[in-house]
Write an enzyme that holds these catalytic residues in place. Structure first.
Site, PDB file in Angstrom:
ATOM      1  N   CYS A   1     -93.162 -10.526 -41.724  1.00 14.78           N
ATOM      2  CA  CYS A   1     -93.068  -9.496 -42.764  1.00 14.78           C
ATOM      3  C   CYS A   1     -91.638  -9.415 -43.301  1.00 14.78           C
ATOM      4  CB  CYS A   1     -93.511  -8.147 -42.195  1.00 14.78           C
ATOM      5  SG  CYS A   1     -93.434  -6.817 -43.399  1.00 14.78           S
TER       6      CYS A   1
ATOM      7  N   CYS B   1     -90.495  -5.822 -44.093  1.00 10.94           N
ATOM      8  CA  CYS B   1     -90.137  -5.016 -42.921  1.00 10.94           C
ATOM      9  C   CYS B   1     -88.790  -5.464 -42.338  1.00 10.94           C
ATOM     10  CB  CYS B   1     -91.187  -5.163 -41.812  1.00 10.94           C
ATOM     11  SG  CYS B   1     -92.880  -5.200 -42.386  1.00 10.94           S
ATOM     12  N   ASP B   2     -88.560  -6.776 -42.273  1.00  9.56           N
ATOM     13  CA  ASP B   2     -87.450  -7.286 -41.459  1.00  9.56           C
ATOM     14  C   ASP B   2     -86.333  -7.968 -42.242  1.00  9.56           C
ATOM     15  OD1 ASP B   2     -88.960  -6.463 -39.282  1.00  9.56           O
ATOM     16  OD2 ASP B   2     -89.923  -8.408 -39.042  1.00  9.56           O
TER      17      ASP B   2
END
Ligand code: FAD
Ligand code: NAP
Length: 304
Positions: free
Chosen positions: A130, A133-134
Site C-alpha cells: 500500500c 499507507c506507507d
C-alpha cells in the site's frame, strides 16, 4: 430478521445499501474495517465520473455520508460463514450471527502475495502492499515496485513524490496497465524499468529491507540491487472464504452471477470485485451495487 445483509462496505456494498435502504428495506452492513474498501488504498482516482480528480479516502467518505440519512445498520465484524436455509440466510461473524432474507456479498478482493523468499520476513519492514499507507516512510530512498498492471504503475508514479528513484520490475517486456498510466510512467524521470524479470529474493539486515535479488527470466541471470523498500502489486485474489461451502465460485474463487447479480443460490447476490468479471473498477462496482440493491427488493416482494 433483516431484509438484506450486505457483507463489505466498499463502493459496491455502499451503493447496494443506498438502493436497498431507499426501497425501505431493513438493511445491515457488516464491515471489518473502514468504509471504502480498496479505495482507501489509493490517492488518485481520475476515472470516476463527476470528479476530475479525487483521493480514495475522500470518495469513500462521499459514498458513506448519504447512508447516514437512511437506517442502514453498520455492524463491525469479520464474516466467517454464510449458511443458506432457503427462505432465510444466517451470517456468522466471530462472535455473533444474523438472519436475513437475502445476502449481498460485496467482499471485494485482496492483494496477491508474491511468495518470494524474504517477503514475509520483511513485511512492514520495507515490504508493503500500500503506497498510500506507507509511501511517506520512504522519503529519498530507492524503491522497487513489482508488477505491470494499473496498480503497480499508478502507485509507482505516486511513490515518486517521496522516493529518490522508483524501479518497476515486470515479468514481461510490456506493461498490462492502461495506456494513459504507461505514458505517464515512461515520461517520469524518476521511474526506470527492469523488464522480463522477477524477484528472486528480498534481503535485509533483519531490521529492514536493503537488497533485492532479481532474475532475468530469459537469461536466468540473477543480479543484486540496493533498495530501501519493495511495493508489491501483482494482482488480486477474491475474498470468498465465507461462502466456500455454497458452490457459487469458479475455479479461481471468483463468484459467478448473472447480469442481475444473482448467484446460483436464490437470495444470495454478489457484487463488485468479488464477482467473475472483466473490469474491476469503482464504476463497475457501484453499477453492480445498484442492480443488487434493487434486486433484493424485487426478490423479497416475490417471496410474499
Ligand atoms: P472492495 O473495495 O475490495 O471492498 C470490499 C470490502 O469488504 C472491504 O471494505 C473489506 O474490508 C470488506 N470485507 C472483506 N471481507 C470481509 C469479511 N469477511 N467480513 C467483513 N467485511 C469484509 N478503481 C478505479 O475505478 N479507479 C482507480 O483509480 C482505482 N485505483 C486503485 C488503486 C489501487 C491501489 C487498488 C488496489 C485498486 C484500485 N481500483 C481503482 C480498483 C477499485 O478500488 C476496486 O475495483 C473497488 O474498490 C472494488 O469495490 P468492492 O466494493 O467490490 O470491493
Ligand atoms: P492486475 O491487473 O491483475 O495486474 C497484476 C500484474 O502483476 C500483472 O502485470 C502481472 O503480470 C503481474 N504478476 C502477477 N503475478 C505475478 C508474479 N507472481 N510475479 C510477478 N508479476 C506478477 O492487478 P492490479 O494491477 O492490482 O489491478 C487489479 C484491478 O484493479 C484491475 O482490474 C485494475 O484495472 C484495477 N485498478 C484500476 C486502476 C485505475 O483504474 N486507475 C488502478 C489500480 C487498479 P502479467 O501482466 O504478465 O500478467
Amino acid at each position: 430478521m433483516y431484509d438484506t445483509i450486505i457483507i463489505g462496505s466498499g463502493p459496491a456494498g455502499m451503493t447496494a445499501a443506498l438502493y436497498a435502504a431507499r426501497s425501505n428495506l431493513k438493511v445491515g452492513m457488516i464491515e471489518q474495517g473502514a468504509p471504502g474498501g480498496q479505495m482507501n488504498n489509493t490517492s488518485e482516482i481520475e476515472n470516476y465520473p463527476g470528479y476530475d480528480h479525487i483521493s480514495g479516502p475522500e470518495l469513500s467518505m462521499k459514498m458513506f455520508e448519504p447512508l447516514e440519512k437512511f437506517e442502514v445498520e453498520h455492524i463491525y465484524g469479520i464474516v466467517q460463514k454464510v449458511e443458506d436455509f432457503g427462505s432465510y440466510k444466517r451470517i456468522f461473524t466471530e462472535d455473533s450471527s444474523f438472519d436475513a432474507k437475502t445476502v449481498i456479498l460485496a467482499t471485494g478482493a485482496k492483494y496477491r502475495l508474491l511468495n518470494a523468499p524474504g517477503e514475509e520476513t520483511y513485511t512492514s519492514r520495507g515490504v508493503s502492499y500500500c503506497a498510500v499507507c506507507d509511501g511517506a516512510f520512504f522519503r529519498d530512498q530507492d524503491l522497487l515496485v513489482v508488477g505491470g498492471g494499473d496498480s503497480a504503475v499508478e502507485e509507482a508514479i505516486y511513490l515518486t513524490q517521496f522516493a529518490k528513484s522508483v524501479t518497476i520490475v515486470h515479468r514481461r517486456d510490456q506493461l498490462r496497465a492502461q495506456k494513459i498510466l504507461q505514458d505517464r510512467a515512461f515520461a517520469n524521470e524518476k521511474i526506470s524499468f527492469i523488464w522480463d524479470s522477477v524477484v528472486e529474493e528480498i534481503q535485509g539486515d533483519n531490521i529492514k529491507v536493503s537488497k533485492v535479488l532479481i532474475k532475468n527470466v530469459k537469461t536466468e541471470e540473477v543480479t543484486s540491487h540496493d533498495f530501501g523498500g519493495v511495493f508489491i502489486y501483482v494482482g488480486m485474489l477474491p475474498v470468498t472464504a465465507m461462502v466456500s461451502e455454497l458452490d457459487i465460485c469458479d475455479n479461481e474463487g471468483w463468484v459467478v452471477t448473472d447480469d442481475q447479480m444473482k448467484t446460483a443460490v436464490p437470495g444470495i447476490f454478489a457484487i463488485g470485485d468479488v464477482r467473475q468479471k472483466n473490469l474491476r473498477q469503482i464504476t463497475t462496482a457501484v453499477g453492480d451495487g445498484a442492480i443488487a440493491g434493487q434486486g433484493v427488493y424485487h426478490y423479497i416482494e416475490n417471496m410474499k
